[in-house]
Design a protein around this motif. Structure first.
Motif, PDB file in Angstrom:
ATOM      1  N   ILE A   1       0.987  -1.212   0.002  1.00 22.41           N
ATOM      2  CA  ILE A   1      -0.084  -0.023  -0.150  1.00 22.41           C
ATOM      3  C   ILE A   1       0.904   1.208  -0.124  1.00 22.41           C
ATOM      4  N   LEU A   2       1.807   1.174   0.847  1.00 28.25           N
ATOM      5  CA  LEU A   2       3.041   2.339   0.790  1.00 28.25           C
ATOM      6  C   LEU A   2       3.587   2.700  -0.562  1.00 28.25           C
ATOM      7  N   PHE A   3       3.815   1.719  -1.185  1.00 23.16           N
ATOM      8  CA  PHE A   3       4.885   1.850  -2.475  1.00 23.16           C
ATOM      9  C   PHE A   3       3.707   1.699  -3.556  1.00 23.16           C
ATOM     10  N   ASP A   4       2.267   1.721  -3.406  1.00 20.76           N
ATOM     11  CA  ASP A   4       1.447   1.300  -4.742  1.00 20.76           C
ATOM     12  C   ASP A   4       1.570   2.526  -5.618  1.00 20.76           C
ATOM     13  N   PRO A   5       1.706   2.040  -6.904  1.00 24.72           N
ATOM     14  CA  PRO A   5       1.904   3.245  -8.204  1.00 24.72           C
ATOM     15  C   PRO A   5       0.829   4.266  -8.084  1.00 24.72           C
ATOM     16  N   PHE A   6      -0.383   3.877  -7.933  1.00 22.83           N
ATOM     17  CA  PHE A   6      -1.743   4.783  -8.012  1.00 22.83           C
ATOM     18  C   PHE A   6      -1.879   5.422  -6.788  1.00 22.83           C
ATOM     19  N   SER A   7      -1.771   5.022  -5.617  1.00 20.21           N
ATOM     20  CA  SER A   7      -2.413   5.632  -4.604  1.00 20.21           C
ATOM     21  C   SER A   7      -1.368   5.419  -3.315  1.00 20.21           C
ATOM     22  N   GLY A   8      -0.054   5.160  -3.733  1.00 26.75           N
ATOM     23  CA  GLY A   8       0.896   5.045  -2.551  1.00 26.75           C
ATOM     24  C   GLY A   8       1.416   6.244  -2.057  1.00 26.75           C
ATOM     25  N   SER A   9       1.738   6.491  -0.810  1.00 27.41           N
ATOM     26  CA  SER A   9       2.490   7.696  -0.165  1.00 27.41           C
ATOM     27  C   SER A   9       3.760   7.881  -0.582  1.00 27.41           C
TER      28      SER A   9
ATOM     29  N   ASN B   1       4.860   7.086  -3.525  1.00 26.27           N
ATOM     30  CA  ASN B   1       5.059   7.688  -4.984  1.00 26.27           C
ATOM     31  C   ASN B   1       4.465   9.023  -4.886  1.00 26.27           C
ATOM     32  N   ALA B   2       3.512   9.470  -4.035  1.00 25.70           N
ATOM     33  CA  ALA B   2       2.627  10.860  -4.147  1.00 25.70           C
ATOM     34  C   ALA B   2       3.969  11.836  -3.550  1.00 25.70           C
TER      35      ALA B   2
ATOM     36  N   SER C   1       6.363  10.835 -12.860  1.00 23.12           N
ATOM     37  CA  SER C   1       5.119   9.831 -12.941  1.00 23.12           C
ATOM     38  C   SER C   1       5.443   8.997 -11.627  1.00 23.12           C
ATOM     39  N   ALA C   2       4.465   8.185 -11.405  1.00 27.21           N
ATOM     40  CA  ALA C   2       4.428   7.229 -10.446  1.00 27.21           C
ATOM     41  C   ALA C   2       5.282   5.936 -10.960  1.00 27.21           C
ATOM     42  N   ILE C   3       5.860   5.473  -9.780  1.00 29.55           N
ATOM     43  CA  ILE C   3       6.968   4.314 -10.248  1.00 29.55           C
ATOM     44  C   ILE C   3       6.327   2.823  -9.570  1.00 29.55           C
ATOM     45  N   ASN C   4       6.335   2.050 -10.416  1.00 35.13           N
ATOM     46  CA  ASN C   4       5.835   0.856 -10.164  1.00 35.13           C
ATOM     47  C   ASN C   4       6.907   0.068  -9.359  1.00 35.13           C
ATOM     48  N   PHE C   5       7.197   0.308  -8.110  1.00 35.59           N
ATOM     49  CA  PHE C   5       8.354  -0.434  -7.134  1.00 35.59           C
ATOM     50  C   PHE C   5       8.300  -1.752  -7.119  1.00 35.59           C
ATOM     51  N   PHE C   6       7.167  -2.592  -7.298  1.00 37.21           N
ATOM     52  CA  PHE C   6       7.063  -4.041  -7.111  1.00 37.21           C
ATOM     53  C   PHE C   6       6.735  -4.716  -8.288  1.00 37.21           C
ATOM     54  N   GLY C   7       6.671  -4.058  -9.487  1.00 35.55           N
ATOM     55  CA  GLY C   7       6.219  -4.484 -10.716  1.00 35.55           C
ATOM     56  C   GLY C   7       7.319  -4.243 -11.995  1.00 35.55           C
TER      57      GLY C   7
END
Length: 188
Positions: free
Chosen positions: A22-30, A32-33, A43-49
């Protein structure tokens, strides 16, 4: 304070892994924000993808989660070292580096070697953290994830069992080698 420091190790793995997701979620993670607001990324980073980043994140997670146990072992050994040795070293004019190199480190080598063996075995068999964080995707597929995929996802029990036997053989060989040769040097 020590109890708080041990929180990552004693917390349930599911709760901690989903907190990281949740913390590193690319769409709603803190995380990335925060990175976007600070202007560090556009842009947001997909840390686990993403392939190299997922492996780095799983490694950082493992270090964060399991270092407190190692720290507790090392701290217990440091507290059991006789203080007379350090007083004698002070009388002889030893520097802090010399006291660490010639007094502390030799006393810690035994516990460090045991920790190395245990952490190697536990990390080699690590499944739950990797599976919960990435599902074995993005370059984080390990042998234990492969055992799960073979045996349960595609119902090939024989292939899963074969990989499990290979894992067991590798760990048995490493443990035998470690206990036969390395532990002699450490006095274990």
């Amino acid at each position: 304070m020590r109890g708080l420091y041990l929180f990552p190790y004693v917390a349930p793995v599911i709760a901690v892994a989903f907190s990281w997701l949740i913390l590193f979620d690319p769409f709603s993670g803190s995380a990335n924000a925060l990175l976007v607001q600070m202007g560090m990324t556009d842009s947001a980073i997909n840390f686990f993808g993403e392939r190299p980043l997922a492996l780095i994140m799983v490694t950082v997670f493992e270090i964060w989660r399991y270092f407190p146990l190692s720290f507790l072992f090392i701290l217990a050994r440091m507290q059991s070292i006789d203080s007379d040795m350090y007083e004698a070293a002070d009388m002889d004019g030893a520097s802090p580096f010399q006291k660490f190199w010639y007094l502390s480190l030799p006393q810690l080598l035994g516990i460090l070697s045991v920790l190395f063996l245990l952490r190697f075995i536990w990390t080699f068999n690590k499944f739950d953290d990797i599976f919960l964080l990435t599902g074995g995707n993005a370059g984080t597929r390990t042998l234990t994830v492969d055992v799960y995929e073979q045996a349960f996802a595609i119902s090939n029990i024989g292939a899963g069992a074969a990989v499990a036997v290979i894992i067991f053989s590798c760990l048995l060989f490493f443990s035998f080698f470690f206990l036969k040769y390395v532990s002699r040097e450490e006095g274990l």
